[in-house]
Design an enzyme around this catalytic site. Sequence first.
Site, PDB file in Angstrom:
ATOM      1  N   GLY A  45       1.127  -1.172  -0.166  1.00 44.29           N
ATOM      2  CA  GLY A  45       0.145  -0.339  -0.381  1.00 44.29           C
ATOM      3  C   GLY A  45       0.825   1.517  -0.117  1.00 44.29           C
ATOM      4  N   CYS A  46       0.286   2.272  -0.426  1.00 43.15           N
ATOM      5  CA  CYS A  46       1.013   3.352  -0.007  1.00 43.15           C
ATOM      6  C   CYS A  46       1.469   3.930   1.298  1.00 43.15           C
ATOM      7  CB  CYS A  46       0.908   4.751  -0.810  1.00 43.15           C
ATOM      8  SG  CYS A  46       1.250   6.459  -0.892  1.00 43.15           S
ATOM      9  N   GLN A  47       0.898   3.552   2.413  1.00 41.99           N
ATOM     10  CA  GLN A  47       1.521   3.868   2.822  1.00 41.99           C
ATOM     11  C   GLN A  47       1.968   2.962   4.391  1.00 41.99           C
ATOM     12  OE1 GLN A  47      -1.301   6.872   5.241  1.00 41.99           O
ATOM     13  NE2 GLN A  47      -1.467   7.850   3.338  1.00 41.99           N
TER      14      GLN A  47
END
Lengths: 405, 145
Positions: free
Chosen positions: B49-51
Amino acid sequence: MAFDVAVIRQQFPILSRDIDGSPLVYLDNAATTHKPQCVIDAISHYYSYSNSNVHRGAHRLADESTKAYEGARDTVARFINANVREEVIWTSGTTESINIVAHGIAQQLNPGDQLLVTEMEHHADLVTWQQACATSGAELKVAPINDNGELNLDQFQTLLCDRTKLVAFPHISNALGTVNPITKMIAMAKAAGALVLIDGAQGIAHGDVDVQSLGCDFYVFSGHKVFAPTGTGVLWGRQSLLESWPVWQTGGEMISTVTYQSAQWNQLPYRLEAGTPHIAGVIGLGAALEWLSRQDLDGMRLHEKALMATATERAEQFEGLRIIGTAKNKLGVLSFLIEGGHPADVGFLLDRQGIAIRTGHHCAEPLMNRLGVPGTARASFSLYNTLDEVDALFDALKKVRLMLA
Amino acid sequence: MVLASTDEILEDLAFFDDWEERYKYIIDLGKELPSMAPELQTADRLVKGCQSNVWLHYEYRNGQLVFLVESDAVIVRGLLALVMSAFNEKSPSDIVAFDIDDYFSTLDLERHLSPTRGNGLRSIVGKVKSIAMSLKNVTDNAIEL
């Protein structure tokens, strides 16, 4: 008029909204800044009153929009003290600005040549050069930082040599807030005979960029980080360089004469601006810089320093918080980690309390790896933030710490 | 693993009226989720995921899909526990039929499945659904033969 943050805030309509009943505390200014009413009005006025294409129309609307559009170029030229207005090239943002320069330099590089960047580069100011090297066979050198996030100037000097064709570095680090000693670094790079590009994405909003006194060759920034619309940006470059710089895109506007088999390029700035530009955005950018220029900039900078100092002091006293990036000269950015909490958790639990920050690697993955962290939580400040909002951040962080315990 | 059922979770979450209690409960659900052994946390199991990072491992046993999940963020871990309450040790047909969006809406947590949130949860749900779908197709075809 003396700087008054309350008066400033009134001009930003978005700042009065709430998030699930809590007032919005917007601390994600390094990602994008909000727009004052006068910028929103300038865009709205253009579309509702003088919408038309620029430069070519034989009618009143085209005259008006061209005047506003080219007027914005004069505003930018004044704002950064360009030698001439033709040195201001419109782009879609910092990223495109850097790509225009990288695309041009790649054609001039040979195996054995070098480019120099720093370990604190944003991906936009790293991957572009990396790819320019990959296509040309040149070598990318990376100047190291210390654990505080400050550039090591001695090593920077050592890496400069007569094969260094271009040096690029940020004015202010987007991930750590480090303010680089750019005047000194530019002088060092120029002494080695290199071209110098400054990534000004985080530097421009502080209102003190003078490209003539800096002595760099390119200074680039995005409009949306300086109160203007997204999709706007500036490539400032020396006229003598840009006049012969390899064209970026070809098409309308950027040509002077065309036959079926050949074309001659237009003069600056148009030779680097193909196609119908982002007229409304450019007019908004002009309005934003006009607006910023009318503020008490000395007062603003004192306020920004106070925000940074207070946030740092509170962070240092906060148990279980580790500041990432502790350079002596920092502005606008507080990156941190909370013990036992992933930055994504911290960001989410702050958002539930109305506090907007960014979490992750901040488009600086190699920098995060260099510092040995998976990413950070980043609070970033702008002129409309208040000391009360800094307090609100740390009050909310107490709740975060409690919930993650 | 013995996790709370979707019905139990629905009942429990309805009981809380402030967000802090709700998320404390979700974080606690995550703590009950068995850990994934570090040697299973490999690149091919990573759903980036991005985070935050999320890992997914699965086995197909006796007509049921058995999952192991891991996340480096505690809220995502809690949300994964919610997802697992719906999908773990269920048949491919049940997984395909289960309306996860409706479940998250009923829990008033639909924002976590929105495409703008880079937390990997939506990717995990998508991956679980596609694993179940391909197994279901194989089984359906086998019956036809």
